[in-house]
Design an enzyme around this catalytic site. Structure first.
Site, PDB file in Angstrom:
ATOM      1  N   TYR A  38       0.834  -1.196   0.000  1.00  0.00           N
ATOM      2  CA  TYR A  38       0.000   0.000   0.000  1.00  0.00           C
ATOM      3  C   TYR A  38       0.875   1.254   0.000  1.00  0.00           C
ATOM      4  O   TYR A  38       0.696   2.154  -0.815  1.00  0.00           O
ATOM      5  CB  TYR A  38      -0.892  -0.029   1.244  1.00  0.00           C
ATOM      6  N   GLU A  39       1.858   1.285   0.901  1.00  0.00           N
ATOM      7  CA  GLU A  39       2.762   2.438   0.963  1.00  0.00           C
ATOM      8  C   GLU A  39       3.586   2.552  -0.319  1.00  0.00           C
ATOM      9  O   GLU A  39       3.803   3.638  -0.836  1.00  0.00           O
ATOM     10  CB  GLU A  39       3.732   2.277   2.133  1.00  0.00           C
ATOM     11  N   LYS A 117      -8.414  -9.631  -5.638  1.00  0.00           N
ATOM     12  CA  LYS A 117      -7.012  -9.610  -6.044  1.00  0.00           C
ATOM     13  C   LYS A 117      -6.241 -10.465  -5.043  1.00  0.00           C
ATOM     14  O   LYS A 117      -6.060 -10.078  -3.887  1.00  0.00           O
ATOM     15  CB  LYS A 117      -6.502  -8.173  -6.042  1.00  0.00           C
ATOM     16  N   ARG A 138       6.215 -13.704 -13.340  1.00  0.00           N
ATOM     17  CA  ARG A 138       6.025 -12.487 -14.110  1.00  0.00           C
ATOM     18  C   ARG A 138       7.336 -11.722 -14.307  1.00  0.00           C
ATOM     19  O   ARG A 138       7.558 -11.132 -15.352  1.00  0.00           O
ATOM     20  CB  ARG A 138       5.013 -11.568 -13.410  1.00  0.00           C
ATOM     21  N   GLU A 172      -2.356 -16.811 -10.238  1.00  0.00           N
ATOM     22  CA  GLU A 172      -1.699 -16.300  -9.047  1.00  0.00           C
ATOM     23  C   GLU A 172      -1.372 -17.511  -8.176  1.00  0.00           C
ATOM     24  O   GLU A 172      -2.266 -18.279  -7.826  1.00  0.00           O
ATOM     25  CB  GLU A 172      -2.647 -15.343  -8.309  1.00  0.00           C
ATOM     26  N   LYS A 316      -7.311  -0.970  -4.077  1.00  0.00           N
ATOM     27  CA  LYS A 316      -6.494  -1.524  -3.000  1.00  0.00           C
ATOM     28  C   LYS A 316      -7.162  -1.278  -1.641  1.00  0.00           C
ATOM     29  O   LYS A 316      -7.567  -0.152  -1.345  1.00  0.00           O
ATOM     30  CB  LYS A 316      -5.101  -0.884  -2.996  1.00  0.00           C
ATOM     31  N   CYS A 433      27.052  -6.956  28.421  1.00  0.00           N
ATOM     32  CA  CYS A 433      25.634  -7.274  28.597  1.00  0.00           C
ATOM     33  C   CYS A 433      25.251  -8.528  27.798  1.00  0.00           C
ATOM     34  O   CYS A 433      25.445  -8.574  26.591  1.00  0.00           O
ATOM     35  CB  CYS A 433      24.801  -6.082  28.126  1.00  0.00           C
TER      36      CYS A 433
HETATM   37 ZN    ZN Z   1      22.428  -4.766  29.741  1.00  0.00          ZN
END
Ligand code: ZN
Length: 497
Positions: A38-39, A117, A138, A172, A316, A433
């Site tokens: 979409y974006e 779609k 495609r 598809e 869409k 860590c």
């Molecule tokens: Zn940490």
């Protein structure tokens, strides 16, 4: 146009092209999209509009001049005898009405086929004398990849037809939702990376070099277009799209379900609404509705545009959203020491998958949106991949909700955390860590880096807990015998690793 405006527009065009090229490569070549279709389509049409209004800014190398992506080098290239076009996208009923009115000017009695779609991968199937001889993706619409061996493993692709016809159809290839979920459950158990969505899973499965892997993925197809050839031995030529699909169904093809044929505008809009509501309950993902002229002669009248046909559009759907309860907020430590808050959600079905976690990015994000533990929140999938919290619903609060506070110490090592003044992120700066170490080694072993098979997050954590590794270099000193003694590790997988 003033020179400043000119410069700004040119800069925007360059920016759009660069961005579209980047995301097209992520999508088509690497099967690892970062933004939603979409974006992507929004950016694409912004560029199309600018180029149409300012032809002087157009460029043959612009991404608007090709339909899709590059074929990967791993498969033989196939040149399609009939171009596999994509369609113009519309994002609102207003835009759709514009298209219908435009068609009505030239074809007052236009009849449409309105169909879902399918969110999969488009392929052409070629039959000679009733035998499947070639299946091709495609690709960029002109040149695709030969995936014949893999497509032969798909059960609803007929290998032979009941009549010796020579023809090409377009379909598809998709992964049914149930198959996708089963596959991801197995991957979760094995500690391997989860597949983003059924569409990417289908694309990845179809482009496997080993057809046995494709076969194990249980893909399906929907045939949605007759490309060329003969549908009848006696030379009869169908006059409509509906007639071609009905005939293909008769020949044993799995043709598109949930399609209607109508001349009525209200019926078109009603069917789009119906499909939007039915979306969740279908066995496969759909991401829009295609509206195309049904009579083949009308398609010739409307003709083809430079990149897309003028006789069809794709409506869409906007990204799917759901409301669910935010049950907790947990904090994870990343490779660079950044603490990322994650929403733990009451599980909810969203865009084809069950979602129980969503990113909250950083403490500012939570603060700005006033997100509290216990809130009802709207979630959506950005890029149909990573779920995110859109907003809360304060009107549904009971008073038991709790505001979230970022921990003052690292949840992994217990050292104090820091926040730079101009930065949104909170970090653990302890070089030893353990959370950072294991994220770092996971990254080192990941596909983007060394691509070490079988070294998932769970294994890395066990290796660190058992004191077998302290940094990435230790991986090369590991022996199968060291690893084999660990939980969830058989001798065979230890040797493989
Ligand atoms: Zn940490």
């Amino acid at each position: 146009m003033s020179t400043t405006e000119d410069r700004q527009l040119r800069a925007r065009v360059d920016e759009l092209r660069e961005e579209l090229n980047y995301h097209a490569k992520k999508y088509y070549v690497e099967d690892a999209p970062e933004i939603s279709d979409y974006e992507y389509d929004r950016l694409f049409y912004e560029l199309v509009h600018i180029e149409q209004e300012h032809p002087e800014l157009d460029d043959p190398a612009s991404p608007t001049h090709r339909v899709g992506g590059k074929a990967s080098d791993r498969f033989e290239k196939v040149t399609h005898s009939v171009r596999m076009d994509s369609l113009t996208d519309v994002f609102s009923f207003e835009e759709l009405e514009e298209f219908l009115s435009h068609v009505a000017e030239r074809i007052p009695d236009a009849v449409y086929s309105v169909e879902p779609k399918i969110d999969g991968l488009s392929c052409a199937l070629r039959y000679v004398d009733g035998v499947l001889v070639q299946a091709a993706t495609r690709g960029d619409g002109t040149v695709g990849e030969d995936v014949t061996q893999n497509v032969r493993t798909i059960f609803d692709v007929p290998l032979t037809l009941p009549e010796p016809l020579s023809l090409t159809v377009r379909c598809e290839v998709y992964m049914p939702r149930a198959v996708f979920e089963r596959l991801n459950r197995r991957r979760a158990e094995a500690g391997t990376a989860l597949l983003a969505n059924p569409r990417n899973a289908a694309a990845g499965s179809l482009r496997q070099l080993d057809p046995k892997v494709t076969a194990s993925r249980a893909l399906s197809v929907f045939v949605f277009n007759f490309q060329e050839g003969a549908l009848y031995a006696d030379g009869h030529a169908p006059v409509s799209h509906t007639e071609t699909l009905d005939r293909l169904h008769e020949l044993g093809f799995h043709t598109l379900e949930e399609r209607i044929r109508t001349a009525d505008r209200a019926a078109i809009l009603a069917h789009i609404r119906h499909l939007g509501e039915a979306r969740d309950s279908l066995a496969y993902d759909i991401h829009g509705v295609v509206i195309k002229l049904d009579r083949l002669a009308d398609r010739v009248t409307m003709g083809e545009g430079t990149a897309t046909p003028r006789w069809a559009v794709a409506y869409k759907f906007p990204p799917e959203q759901k409301i669910t309860r935010l049950e907790d907020i947990t904090v994870a430590v990343g490779r660079t020491g950044v603490l990322t808050p994650t929403a733990v959600l009451h599980p909810v079905r969203l865009a084809g998958t069950t979602v129980s976690r969503a990113t909250l990015h950083n403490p500012d994000f939570i603060c700005e949106r006033d997100i509290r533990i216990g809130d009802f929140v709207t979630v959506q999938k950005a890029g149909d991949i990573i779920p995110e919290v859109v907003c809360t619903h304060p009107d549904r609060r009971t008073g038991d909700e709790r505001p979230f506070r970022m921990p003052a110490v690292c949840p992994s090592c217990g050292e104090p955390v820091f926040r730079e003044e101009d930065e949104a992120a909170v970090r653990c700066t302890n070089a030893a860590c353990p959370a950072q170490l294991s994220r770092g080694i996971e990254h080192f072993a990941s596909k983007d880096a060394m691509d070490i098979d079988g070294l998932g997050p769970q294994i890395v954590e066990s290796l660190i807990r058992e004191g077998l590794i302290h940094d990435a270099a230790d991986l090369y000193r590991l022996r199968a015998a060291d690893v084999a003694g660990m939980e969830r590790m058989g001798e065979k997988s230890a040797a493989n690793l």
